[in-house]
Design an enzyme around this catalytic site. Structure first.
Site, PDB file in Angstrom:
ATOM      1  N   GLU A 143       0.845  -1.211   0.000  1.00  0.00           N
ATOM      2  CA  GLU A 143       0.000   0.000   0.000  1.00  0.00           C
ATOM      3  C   GLU A 143       0.872   1.249   0.000  1.00  0.00           C
ATOM      4  OE1 GLU A 143      -2.767  -0.479   3.238  1.00  0.00           O
ATOM      5  OE2 GLU A 143      -4.038  -1.768   2.048  1.00  0.00           O
ATOM      6  N   GLU A 318      -6.240  -8.238  -0.413  1.00  0.00           N
ATOM      7  CA  GLU A 318      -6.656  -8.335   0.990  1.00  0.00           C
ATOM      8  C   GLU A 318      -8.165  -8.117   1.040  1.00  0.00           C
ATOM      9  OE1 GLU A 318      -4.434  -5.667   3.497  1.00  0.00           O
ATOM     10  OE2 GLU A 318      -2.530  -6.138   2.541  1.00  0.00           O
TER      11      GLU A 318
END
Ligand code: GAL
Length: 655
Positions: A143, A318
């Site tokens: 991220e 995720e």
């Protein structure tokens, strides 16, 4: 369509790994992502590597036939490295203080020391596992734009920014002064070495300066990321390389640029945590029905963007399996939602859904974050839903390459978001919410939506919507003309030059070639002070942002403000919406337009959504009660039926 999981062997005794791997296989998982935060265990001190444990972890997974996605661990530089090179730590742009060690992402993209060290550890790991038969792909970092780490107010960032400006303005400081309008408030520079970062000033800094700094900061991230991708490609032939993106509308990095060297985009889907933050302005009576499901268009909004950024299928790297720990409030998902979100991801173009995480960890920051298993190794709520996914995926014959085919596109891009954040003009405009409102209206009509950049080919589309496009390249206008699409542009569009100044011909600037109107003035108003908007003989609301339009001859008025002045104008194939509106207006407006353009729309029960991927149409019921879908959706049901239970999914091959 496959399933996977995020796993942290370094968090558990080695004696548990074997059972974990076995259970993963039994649960129908094929992919296991590992390693993204394991630097301190891989390189225990400078140059001393400890790979044996990781070798054994990979072997254990491989022995059960699981495929490993290896990560570069660069989101978590270890303490010894920070102590050796303190300039790795970024500086907070709001306070000017150094951001400390003790969490993650504590690095500055402009630190040359970090750049070198990050590429070194990436090389070492890629050399070791690049050709490992069970390592099928790679994730870069983690991220990369998260936790507001794109921008740094450090000295190294300032020096790098000065160099960036030198390159961008061809070593001509007068060019920069003119482009930014630095004569205003005596901000002129005599040389590039004087240039400051646009932070910590007494009041607002120059918007052009801010935009340049955002472009520079984004370029730094892309440069760092591209170098890492190159290293992986060198050492890991024929393996995919991806990155797990955070919501694409809420980023300080140009996602189209970040994705360009990847094989595909991955997205981290946390519908409840993210909804809690995104919809915090929403009154409780509207929010509560979605508290444990997320808004019906919220996950797909990100899925469609993930598909759009690289113009192909994507992964969910995720997926939230239960309550998270990091939002303002962290409810549990309704029973059935983990399955629903997973199917919804597949329906919108995902090829794999990985759950975060295998087991809830008893220590440290995320101990309250659910996993598929609890920390005592018992099966948590998501387990049964993943099992159900395994069984259902096996039942239906999917062709992996089946694409989602949309006739409608939304034009998006980082520049637009940045301009609206830099130039706020009051509190009532929020770029993400504006874009989401347009998207949600289209989805409620059952229309599939692609997200495209201004550089994208427009010929596949009948309707192209630009909810907010302040800076418009002339080439985009030409493309619209050639593609013969119907174009809808929202307020603020075409209003700025590339340097964030007003366009000389008044807004919508170059769009005037398509819709000859001029924006004479702009006002922003409180969200709770909306006014009437007249359209098709009915009353709606104009709110928050309102522009005064002057129309050339031949331009039609589509909707009017409370005072009778034009609020939506149309010329041939282009419509200009000069105000923000209530959601119901957008729904009615697109219904009228879709009918005219011959796009098939559906009248769906509230909170039911439909999307087609390849030969199948997927139906989702976000409501907590059963609902039946309209008769157009009859056909051969390969999963479920036209009567959807609460939080249910069905798949049909339409007759
Ligand atoms: C993601 C992140 C994971 C974990 C997760 C918790 O954003 O990539 O490492 O922190 O959130 O929900």
């Amino acid at each position: 369509m496959m399933l996977g999981v995020c796993y942290y062997p370094e968090h558990w005794p080695e004696s548990m790994w074997q059972q974990d791997a076995q259970e993963m296989r039994q649960l129908g998982l094929q992919y296991v992502r590992i390693g993204e935060f394991a630097w301190s265990r891989i390189e225990t001190c400078d140059g001393e590597y400890s790979f044996e444990w990781l070798d054994r972890a990979i072997e254990t997974l491989a022995n059960e036939g699981l495929q490993v996605i290896m990560c570069t661990p660069t989101a978590t530089p270890p303490k010894w490295l920070i102590d050796k090179y303190p300039d790795i730590l970024p500086v907070d742009i709001k306070t000017g203080t150094t951001r400390g060690f003790g969490s993650r992402r504590h690095y500055d993209f402009s630190s040359e020391n970090y750049f070198r060290e990050a590429m070194r550890i990436s090389t070492v790991i890629a050399e070791r596992y690049g050709k490992h038969p069970s390592v099928c792909g790679w994730q870069t970092d983690n991220e990369i734009a998260c936790h507001d780490t794109t921008h740094s107010g450090s000295l190294v960032a300032k020096l790098a920014f000065q160099q960036w400006c030198k390159d961008y303005y061809q070593n001509d400081v007068e060019k920069l002064n003119t482009a930014w309008g630095n004569v205003f408030w005596s901000m002129e520079y005599q040389n590039f070495e004087q240039i400051e970062l646009p932070i910590l000033a007494v009041t607002e800094t120059n918007p052009a300066h801010q935009l340049a700094y955002r472009r520079f900061s984004s370029d730094q991230v892309v440069k760092f990321h591209d170098a890492m991708v190159d290293i992986i490609r060198t050492h890991a032939p024929n393996r995919f390389v991806t990155h797990n993106f955070i919501p694409l509308v809420d980023t300080q990095t140009d996602n189209f640029a970040l994705a360009k060297n990847l094989d595909f985009v991955s997205y981290d889907n946390y519908p409840l945590g993210r909804s809690d933050m995104f919809f915090k302005h929403m009154p409780a009576e509207q929010f509560k029905p979605y508290m444990r499901t997320g808004h019906p268009d919220f996950s797909s909004y990100s899925f469609d963007q993930s598909r759009g950024v690289s113009n192909k299928n994507f992964w969910v790297m995720e997926q939230q399996p239960g309550p998270v720990n990091w939002a303002h409030h962290n409810p549990r998902p309704e029973k059935g939602m983990v399955r629903l979100w997973s199917w919804q991801a597949f329906a919108h173009g995902a090829d794999c859904v990985c759950y975060f995480r295998w087991r809830q960890v008893p220590f440290a920051q995320e101990q309250m974050h659910a996993g598929i298993k609890r920390n005592d190794n018992s099966k948590a709520a998501a387990w049964a839903e993943v099992e159900q996914m395994r069984d259902e995926l096996a039942k239906v014959d999917f062709t992996i390459s089946d694409p989602v085919q949309a006739k409608v596109a939304i034009v998006t891009g980082a520049n637009s978001q940045w301009v609206t954040e830099i130039e706020r003009q009051g509190d009532s405009y929020n770029h993400q919410r504006v874009e989401f409102a347009y998207y949600s209206a289209l989805r409620q009509l059952g229309l599939a939506v692609d997200f495209v950049s201004v550089d994208h080919d427009l010929t596949p589309y009948a309707l192209v919507v630009a909810p907010c496009l302040p800076i418009v390249p002339q080439a985009f206008v030409d493309k619209c003309q050639q593609a013969k699409v119907h174009l809808v542009i929202g307020p603020r569009s075409g209003s700025k030059t590339d340097e964030l100044s007003l366009v000389p011909t008044l807004a919508p600037g170059v769009f005037q070639a398509l819709v000859p109107v001029r924006v004479l003035s702009t006002e922003t108003i409180r969200p709770d002070c909306s006014e009437v908007l007249h359209f098709n003989g009915a009353k709606f609301e104009s709110q928050c942002w309102r522009e005064e339009l002057e129309l050339a001859d031949g331009v039609n008025v589509v909707a009017t403000y409370h005072d009778g002045n034009p609020a939506v104008a149309r010329h041939q194939n282009t419509s200009y919406v000069a105000t923000l509106t209530c959601d119901i207006f957008l729904l009615e407006y697109f219904k009228t337009l879709a009918t005219e353009l011959d796009l098939t729309i559906l009248t769906l029960p509230k909170d039911v959504r439909v999307v087609q991927r390849g030969q199948y149409t997927y139906l989702f019921n976000y409501a907590g009660y059963p609902q039946t879908v309209p008769s157009e959706l009859q056909g051969q049901y390969v999963l479920g039926s036209a009567s959807l239970a609460a939080y249910d999914v069905a798949i049909v091959k339409l007759a």
